[in-house]
Design a protein around this motif. Structure first.
Motif, PDB file in Angstrom:
ATOM      1  N   ALA B   9      -9.787   1.007   0.364  1.00  0.00           N
ATOM      2  CA  ALA B   9      -8.458   0.632  -0.200  1.00  0.00           C
ATOM      3  C   ALA B   9      -8.429   0.984  -1.773  1.00  0.00           C
ATOM      4  O   ALA B   9      -9.720   0.834  -2.398  1.00  0.00           O
ATOM      5  CB  ALA B   9      -7.849  -0.687  -0.124  1.00  0.00           C
ATOM      6  N   SER B  10      -7.368   1.345  -2.547  1.00  0.00           N
ATOM      7  CA  SER B  10      -7.363   1.508  -3.678  1.00  0.00           C
ATOM      8  C   SER B  10      -6.305   0.964  -4.545  1.00  0.00           C
ATOM      9  O   SER B  10      -5.388   0.188  -3.691  1.00  0.00           O
ATOM     10  CB  SER B  10      -7.341   3.145  -4.166  1.00  0.00           C
ATOM     11  OG  SER B  10      -6.339   3.809  -3.402  1.00  0.00           O
ATOM     12  N   ALA B  11      -6.051   1.144  -5.561  1.00  0.00           N
ATOM     13  CA  ALA B  11      -5.163   0.240  -6.443  1.00  0.00           C
ATOM     14  C   ALA B  11      -3.858   0.650  -5.985  1.00  0.00           C
ATOM     15  O   ALA B  11      -3.554   1.743  -5.672  1.00  0.00           O
ATOM     16  CB  ALA B  11      -5.291   0.961  -8.078  1.00  0.00           C
ATOM     17  N   GLY B  12      -2.972  -0.532  -5.691  1.00  0.00           N
ATOM     18  CA  GLY B  12      -1.596  -0.167  -5.154  1.00  0.00           C
ATOM     19  C   GLY B  12      -1.691  -0.565  -3.812  1.00  0.00           C
ATOM     20  O   GLY B  12      -0.527  -0.887  -3.329  1.00  0.00           O
ATOM     21  N   ASP B  13      -2.755  -0.442  -3.244  1.00  0.00           N
ATOM     22  CA  ASP B  13      -2.733  -0.666  -1.642  1.00  0.00           C
ATOM     23  C   ASP B  13      -2.422  -2.239  -1.420  1.00  0.00           C
ATOM     24  O   ASP B  13      -2.942  -3.059  -2.017  1.00  0.00           O
ATOM     25  CB  ASP B  13      -4.020  -0.139  -1.071  1.00  0.00           C
ATOM     26  CG  ASP B  13      -4.136   1.207  -0.918  1.00  0.00           C
ATOM     27  OD1 ASP B  13      -3.046   1.805  -1.473  1.00  0.00           O
ATOM     28  OD2 ASP B  13      -5.243   1.923  -0.666  1.00  0.00           O
ATOM     29  N   VAL B  14      -2.040  -2.386  -0.124  1.00  0.00           N
ATOM     30  CA  VAL B  14      -2.136  -3.894   0.283  1.00  0.00           C
ATOM     31  C   VAL B  14      -3.088  -4.177   1.271  1.00  0.00           C
ATOM     32  O   VAL B  14      -3.439  -3.426   2.169  1.00  0.00           O
ATOM     33  CB  VAL B  14      -0.767  -4.106   0.858  1.00  0.00           C
ATOM     34  CG1 VAL B  14      -0.584  -5.547   1.610  1.00  0.00           C
ATOM     35  CG2 VAL B  14       0.561  -3.578   0.226  1.00  0.00           C
ATOM     36  N   GLY B  30      -1.301   1.631   2.349  1.00  0.00           N
ATOM     37  CA  GLY B  30      -0.981   1.922   1.073  1.00  0.00           C
ATOM     38  C   GLY B  30       0.534   1.072   0.853  1.00  0.00           C
ATOM     39  O   GLY B  30       1.090   0.293   1.527  1.00  0.00           O
ATOM     40  N   PRO B  31       1.096   1.476  -0.519  1.00  0.00           N
ATOM     41  CA  PRO B  31       2.360   0.524  -0.851  1.00  0.00           C
ATOM     42  C   PRO B  31       3.443   0.579   0.149  1.00  0.00           C
ATOM     43  O   PRO B  31       4.244  -0.031   0.163  1.00  0.00           O
ATOM     44  CB  PRO B  31       2.714   1.045  -2.309  1.00  0.00           C
ATOM     45  CG  PRO B  31       1.350   1.774  -2.527  1.00  0.00           C
ATOM     46  CD  PRO B  31       0.542   2.324  -1.293  1.00  0.00           C
ATOM     47  N   ALA B  32       3.457   1.581   1.044  1.00  0.00           N
ATOM     48  CA  ALA B  32       4.810   1.999   2.013  1.00  0.00           C
ATOM     49  C   ALA B  32       4.584   0.926   3.064  1.00  0.00           C
ATOM     50  O   ALA B  32       5.350   0.578   3.936  1.00  0.00           O
ATOM     51  CB  ALA B  32       4.621   3.330   2.501  1.00  0.00           C
TER      52      ALA B  32
END
Lengths: 89, 373
Positions: B9-14, B30-32
């Motif tokens: 995971a990376s920045a912005g991921d949940v 991801g953010p979606a």
């Protein structure tokens, strides 16, 4: 010498057994204290911070479970083994 | 068995942490919030009663309270999303020797607000509060609560005498609220002197209907922007307080299929919105009528609506524990719910619709969500 269960070895640098130097007369508490001094993460897995043996951990002096022994003394040269009980998990 | 590497995971991921009775699992997307990836277990075989992904202070730190039924409890941390773990040495989440008491489980790891990026609280069994000022690397006992005159008369709930809820002051002040099963809600204004704060909470399992303490508070939550407004799920009854526990009023008694339940979640985006998961009763701790229904209030508890779209509505006798339900901070709000039968359900639209993220996991003990920084 204290033989360690496989689950404890990662907390003792991978060692399957640990030699502890305890002055005579040797007691099981003194052995476990010395073991905890060398390897604190092993020590707290055997006894909690109040000093109680964890309920699903068994410690043997030779073939005898220390819970069955009246005497906490450890005979010279006796091997001590720490194993998880079948009751846990 | 080989444990997994780090969470992908990376920045912005949940990232959703799913603590189970047999290890820690994670779900990441991801953010979606589509295409969830399940990873785990870490700490296989161990009970994970508490876990948190603390994204304050410029790092993404995992803290996990794991209990081996053989080897006892420990708190681990990882600053690389689970690729490697550190066990503090010495382990300071332990009672001082003079107490003669030992930690049985770590029930809660609660970061303070952003104003205190290194402060983390831990609630343990037997009921006690610890505080860390170094991001969970070392802890010390809150002596004021430990020496409270009520403590010797606290009795355990079914899960043990656990301190399971910590509500730090979002502004960084010393004010704190905690909840203990089955002692009730306690609060402090100075961080050390504590008062029971259970006025109005009925205890039908005690001879006195509204005792000073002894309530079996299952969970308490609040919105950081309105820290005085608390929502509380009691052994029986859902309550709201508008003065940080000074007085409680029951809400939902006529609208919910049952007022028994464990978790309560306040929507991180809407202070007056809260969610509960009713169970039939204390004698039958399963979803009523074989239907998993989340109930939502958007008006502070005056009215409640059932959220069912995507949740099993037949033959589903499920149970959700006190920390088995959580929310993320995205808009619209994401909700995540784990059951004692190993299902994880999620909603990406504040409960309007749900999807199953996982099934057949071990019994779920806690679910926590975070958005990576």
């Amino acid at each position: 010498m204290v033989r360690l269960a496989a689950g404890l070895r990662p907390h003792a640098g991978g060692a399957a057994s640990v030699d502890v130097d305890v002055p005579a007369p040797v007691t099981i508490d003194a052995v476990l204290d010395a073991l905890a001094e060398c390897h604190p993460a092993v020590g707290r897995r055997i006894r909690d911070e109040a000093g109680a043996l964890r309920p699903h951990v068994n410690v043997f002096v030779g073939p005898d479970n220390i819970r069955d022994l009246d005497d906490s003394g450890v005979p010279e040269g006796a091997e001590i083994t720490v194993l998880p009980a079948v009751s846990g998990g | 068995m080989t444990e997994p590497g780090g969470i992908e995971a990376s920045a912005g991921d949940v990232v959703v942490l799913v603590g189970t009775s047999k290890g820690l699992f994670t779900l990441a997307a991801g953010p979606a919030r589509q295409g969830w990836e399940l990873t785990g277990p870490w700490f296989p075989g161990e009970e994970i009663y508490s876990a948190v992904l603390d994204c304050r202070g410029g790092r993404n730190r995992l803290l996990v309270g794991a209990t081996s039924s053989h080897w006892g409890p420990s708190v681990y941390r990882s600053d690389d999303l689970g690729a490697s773990w550190v066990e503090p040495e010495p382990q300071t989440l332990a009672f001082p020797a003079d107490t003669g008491v030992a930690v049985a489980r770590v029930w809660q790891l609660q970061p303070a607000g952003d104003a205190q990026p290194d402060v983390v609280y831990a609630g343990v069994e037997p009921a006690a509060l610890f505080r860390s000022d170094d991001g969970g690397e070392s802890f010390r006992l809150n002596e004021g609560l430990w020496h409270h005159e009520h403590r010797s008369r606290w009795n355990p709930g079914g899960g043990g005498l656990c301190l399971h809820t910590v509500l730090p002051d979002p502004s960084g002040g010393p004010r704190l609220g905690i909840a203990v099963s089955a002692a009730g809600f306690y609060r402090t204004l100075d961080g050390d002197s504590w008062q029971a704060a259970n006025v109005g909470i009925k205890a039908p399992f005690l001879p006195e209907p509204t005792p000073e303490f002894g309530q079996c508070v299952h969970k308490v939550d609040r919105h950081p922007s309105e820290p005085d407004t608390l929502f509380l799920q009691h052994h029986w009854g859902v309550y709201r307080s508008d003065d940080f526990g000074g007085r409680w009023e029951e809400v939902g008694a006529d609208a919910l299929p049952s007022t028994f339940g464990f978790p309560v979640v306040v929507d991180p985006n809407r202070p007056g919105t809260a969610y509960v998961v009713p169970l039939t009763s204390d004698m039958f701790r399963c979803t009523p009528d074989g239907r998993l229904r989340v109930y939502r209030t958007t008006d502070g508890g005056a009215s409640w609506e059932a959220l069912t779209d995507g949740l099993p509505q037949a033959g589903s006798f499920l149970s959700v524990l006190r920390d088995g339900f959580t929310a993320d901070t995205l808009e619209p709000t994401g909700l995540y719910l784990g059951t004692r039968t190993g299902d994880v359900f999620a909603s990406g639209d504040a409960g309007a619709t749900w999807q199953e993220l996982a099934r057949h996991l071990p019994p779920v003990l806690c679910v926590k969500a975070a958005v990576l920084r």
